[in-house]
Design a protein around this motif. Sequence first.
Motif, mmCIF file in Angstrom:
data_model
loop_
_atom_site.group_PDB
_atom_site.id
_atom_site.type_symbol
_atom_site.label_atom_id
_atom_site.label_comp_id
_atom_site.label_asym_id
_atom_site.label_seq_id
_atom_site.Cartn_x
_atom_site.Cartn_y
_atom_site.Cartn_z
ATOM 1 N N LYS A 186 -9.416 1.272 7.443
ATOM 2 C CA LYS A 186 -10.617 1.934 6.925
ATOM 3 C C LYS A 186 -11.852 1.139 7.294
ATOM 4 O O LYS A 186 -11.869 -0.077 7.119
ATOM 5 C CB LYS A 186 -10.566 2.013 5.405
ATOM 6 C CG LYS A 186 -9.535 2.960 4.877
ATOM 7 C CD LYS A 186 -9.704 3.027 3.356
ATOM 8 C CE LYS A 186 -8.392 3.217 2.661
ATOM 9 N NZ LYS A 186 -7.707 4.447 3.001
ATOM 10 N N ARG A 224 -16.580 10.336 2.128
ATOM 11 C CA ARG A 224 -16.412 10.079 0.696
ATOM 12 C C ARG A 224 -17.700 10.513 0.027
ATOM 13 O O ARG A 224 -18.772 10.384 0.616
ATOM 14 C CB ARG A 224 -16.237 8.574 0.435
ATOM 15 C CG ARG A 224 -15.052 7.941 1.060
ATOM 16 C CD ARG A 224 -13.797 8.129 0.271
ATOM 17 N NE ARG A 224 -13.893 7.665 -1.117
ATOM 18 C CZ ARG A 224 -13.093 8.156 -2.080
ATOM 19 N NH1 ARG A 224 -12.214 9.097 -1.817
ATOM 20 N NH2 ARG A 224 -13.191 7.684 -3.308
ATOM 21 N N MET A 283 -3.969 9.624 -0.925
ATOM 22 C CA MET A 283 -4.634 8.448 -1.472
ATOM 23 C C MET A 283 -3.737 7.799 -2.517
ATOM 24 O O MET A 283 -2.762 8.392 -2.976
ATOM 25 C CB MET A 283 -6.008 8.803 -2.037
ATOM 26 C CG MET A 283 -5.989 9.784 -3.180
ATOM 27 S SD MET A 283 -7.633 10.496 -3.487
ATOM 28 C CE MET A 283 -8.602 9.033 -3.801
ATOM 29 N N THR A 284 -4.091 6.574 -2.893
ATOM 30 C CA THR A 284 -3.286 5.828 -3.857
ATOM 31 C C THR A 284 -2.992 6.673 -5.094
ATOM 32 O O THR A 284 -1.852 6.748 -5.553
ATOM 33 C CB THR A 284 -4.058 4.552 -4.273
ATOM 34 O OG1 THR A 284 -4.344 3.816 -3.080
ATOM 35 C CG2 THR A 284 -3.262 3.702 -5.222
ATOM 36 N N HIS A 323 0.843 -1.185 0.000
ATOM 37 C CA HIS A 323 0.000 0.000 0.000
ATOM 38 C C HIS A 323 0.883 1.242 0.000
ATOM 39 O O HIS A 323 2.028 1.203 0.455
ATOM 40 C CB HIS A 323 -0.884 -0.047 1.248
ATOM 41 C CG HIS A 323 -1.932 1.019 1.310
ATOM 42 N ND1 HIS A 323 -1.702 2.232 1.911
ATOM 43 C CD2 HIS A 323 -3.207 1.058 0.852
ATOM 44 C CE1 HIS A 323 -2.802 2.958 1.808
ATOM 45 N NE2 HIS A 323 -3.725 2.275 1.169
ATOM 46 N N ASP A 362 -13.430 12.658 -2.227
ATOM 47 C CA ASP A 362 -13.559 12.979 -0.805
ATOM 48 C C ASP A 362 -14.303 14.293 -0.643
ATOM 49 O O ASP A 362 -14.139 15.222 -1.444
ATOM 50 C CB ASP A 362 -12.172 13.100 -0.151
ATOM 51 C CG ASP A 362 -11.535 11.738 0.025
ATOM 52 O OD1 ASP A 362 -12.232 10.812 0.484
ATOM 53 O OD2 ASP A 362 -10.346 11.586 -0.311
ATOM 54 N N SER A 418 -4.462 7.352 6.178
ATOM 55 C CA SER A 418 -5.164 6.252 5.500
ATOM 56 C C SER A 418 -6.614 6.140 5.940
ATOM 57 O O SER A 418 -7.424 5.527 5.251
ATOM 58 C CB SER A 418 -4.489 4.888 5.672
ATOM 59 O OG SER A 418 -3.254 4.882 5.013
ATOM 60 N N GLU A 448 -1.453 14.398 11.660
ATOM 61 C CA GLU A 448 -2.330 13.703 10.704
ATOM 62 C C GLU A 448 -2.152 14.299 9.316
ATOM 63 O O GLU A 448 -2.092 15.506 9.147
ATOM 64 C CB GLU A 448 -3.795 13.802 11.133
ATOM 65 C CG GLU A 448 -4.676 12.957 10.235
ATOM 66 C CD GLU A 448 -6.114 12.814 10.704
ATOM 67 O OE1 GLU A 448 -6.494 13.461 11.688
ATOM 68 O OE2 GLU A 448 -6.860 12.050 10.053
ATOM 69 N N ARG A 449 -2.066 13.404 8.347
ATOM 70 C CA ARG A 449 -1.931 13.839 6.956
ATOM 71 C C ARG A 449 -2.948 13.101 6.114
ATOM 72 O O ARG A 449 -3.560 12.120 6.561
ATOM 73 C CB ARG A 449 -0.481 13.644 6.494
ATOM 74 C CG ARG A 449 -0.168 12.315 5.832
ATOM 75 C CD ARG A 449 -0.393 11.113 6.681
ATOM 76 N NE ARG A 449 -0.184 9.837 6.093
ATOM 77 C CZ ARG A 449 -1.004 9.163 5.260
ATOM 78 N NH1 ARG A 449 -2.120 9.656 4.852
ATOM 79 N NH2 ARG A 449 -0.686 7.969 4.829
HETATM 80 P P1 AMP Z 1 -6.162 4.715 -0.281
HETATM 81 O O1 AMP Z 1 -6.185 4.990 -1.731
HETATM 82 O O2 AMP Z 1 -6.384 3.287 0.084
HETATM 83 O O3 AMP Z 1 -4.924 5.267 0.365
HETATM 84 O O4 AMP Z 1 -7.384 5.496 0.358
HETATM 85 C C1 AMP Z 1 -7.479 6.882 0.230
HETATM 86 C C2 AMP Z 1 -8.657 7.388 0.985
HETATM 87 O O5 AMP Z 1 -8.468 7.210 2.396
HETATM 88 C C3 AMP Z 1 -8.838 8.874 0.819
HETATM 89 O O6 AMP Z 1 -9.479 9.177 -0.397
HETATM 90 C C4 AMP Z 1 -9.638 9.230 2.045
HETATM 91 O O7 AMP Z 1 -11.002 8.928 1.844
HETATM 92 C C5 AMP Z 1 -9.078 8.284 3.099
HETATM 93 N N1 AMP Z 1 -8.065 8.936 3.933
HETATM 94 C C6 AMP Z 1 -6.731 8.884 3.838
HETATM 95 N N2 AMP Z 1 -6.150 9.609 4.823
HETATM 96 C C7 AMP Z 1 -7.154 10.127 5.556
HETATM 97 C C8 AMP Z 1 -7.230 10.965 6.713
HETATM 98 N N3 AMP Z 1 -6.144 11.387 7.332
HETATM 99 N N4 AMP Z 1 -8.456 11.300 7.169
HETATM 100 C C9 AMP Z 1 -9.567 10.877 6.557
HETATM 101 N N5 AMP Z 1 -9.573 10.077 5.485
HETATM 102 C C10 AMP Z 1 -8.376 9.699 4.985
#
Ligand code: AMP
Length: 503
Positions: A490, A398, A304-305, A209, A383, A279, A300-301
């Motif tokens: 998640k 989302r 996404m992928t 990931h 988001d 994440s 906190e940051r």
């Molecule tokens: P992924 O592609 O698996 O990394 O998932 C990305 C998604 O995770 C993002 O589009 C957000 O919806 C969620 N996400 C990642 N970081 C955060 C965060 N710090 N707070 C809230 N949601 C997050």
Amino acid sequence: MNDNFYNLLQSKFPRDGSQPCLETQHVTHSYADLEEEAGRCANALRQAGLVKGDRVAVQVHKSPQNLFLYLGCLQAGLIYLPLNTGYTRTELEYFMADAEPGMVICDPGKLQQVSGIASRQKHIPQVRTLDAHGAGSFTDAARSTHSKGETVTCTKDDIAVILYTSGTTGKPKGAMITHGNLQSNGLVLHRAWGWQKDDIMLHALPLYHVHGLFLGCHLPLLNASKIIFLDKFDTDLVIRELPRSTVYMGVPTHYTRLLGNTDFRAHICSNMRLFTSGSAPLLEKTFTEFQERSGHTILERYGMTETGMNTSNPLSGMRKAGTVGPVLDGVEVRIVNDKADPVADGATGQLQVRGENVFKGYWRMPEKTAEEFTADGFFKTGDLATMDNDQYISIVGRSKDLIITGGLNVYPKEIETIIDCMEGVTESAVIGLAHADFGEAVAAIVVRDDSPDPITETDIISSLKRNLANFKVPKKVVFMASLPRNTMGKVQKNFLRDQFNFE
Ligand code: AMP
């Protein structure tokens, strides 16, 4: 000019190759070892006939060899395609047919299954093995080659990695991440988080990931730092290793688990410089409790992928609970409404991002890619977000989680935040369920703490009624022992939506 990301990493490796790079519970690999092993992997892949741009699909357990293999792929200009170890036969079949890898590397326990799938593909990939201890037919092949690997010339636009997105709606899509994406995000975060000479990274995330692979490995490697490499997250092990670490990157569940362990106390963290979270959303309760218990404020940051990291709370300056901080250098963000117009300050809208961190598109899905980008090149993250007066962004859900009840929009996060603060509640997830009258209606799934006088549905609803307009108040509250989560922490709301209804 060679923009192969491996070139950049290698240029940062320490002059003294004997410096430690990866330390597991059993063995330490120096930077010289890492370079040699990556070179051997690159050569083994070349010897198998793979050429620049070919895909190498990898479904293995986390090990140093797994990281060497990744670096070997980069070096050889091959596209690394990591797959979650939890994927089933049907999913593997889909990924192989879609990505058409030249080689699949799997755990020996899956060899039969993977070979079976491979033999039915149009382009039959070679299959090799790599086990949790780093042994297997791939390692044997790598051992018999020489260790000097040539770094294949790549442009910033060449694909380095394909990561399949979770695919909670529709088929999983392969996000094409380029050497340029890795370079820009790596350097920006290295600066933003103030990496220091003596930093030691404690790594407990998976390698398939963006979080564990890019952030967890690239940043310490760009810093020539040592990585204490754990097979997986284990509360006791993390507590044992924190005293000799300085940086920890976690998903929110890591932090709640640490807080759930009485051995986790401030003195364990006295050497620590930085805890980051991402994440999934970090509960304000966790943020505050962690601060009280450890003396550290989690940074906190958000990313996404498809984009790598977009925003981050600052290293120095205010880290605000419930926010993911301001936008990172080199990244542009905007929050827009359904008509693509910017929303007013503080209002909720859809978050879009643009910058060198943003991926090239979805593998062999030009139409899907076009749909997800605006005409002026912003990526639609999906988001929902708000921005406060200090330009700090909060992710409120989302867009597919947005609940539309009787024509009115409800953002789950607003309700979850209130429920999570109620006495007797550990956490909650708010979802929309089909409803005969309203189209969709709000339901809350709640995890109670172990208090002897458990909070009830009536308690929750009457308390919410004091705080929220009626249409936002859940029509139903269901209690569960825990929320279903994936490995990245998640909450899997699609499972909840499948499990509950209003009948
Ligand atoms: P992924 O592609 O698996 O990394 O998932 C990305 C998604 O995770 C993002 O589009 C957000 O919806 C969620 N996400 C990642 N970081 C955060 C965060 N710090 N707070 C809230 N949601 C997050």
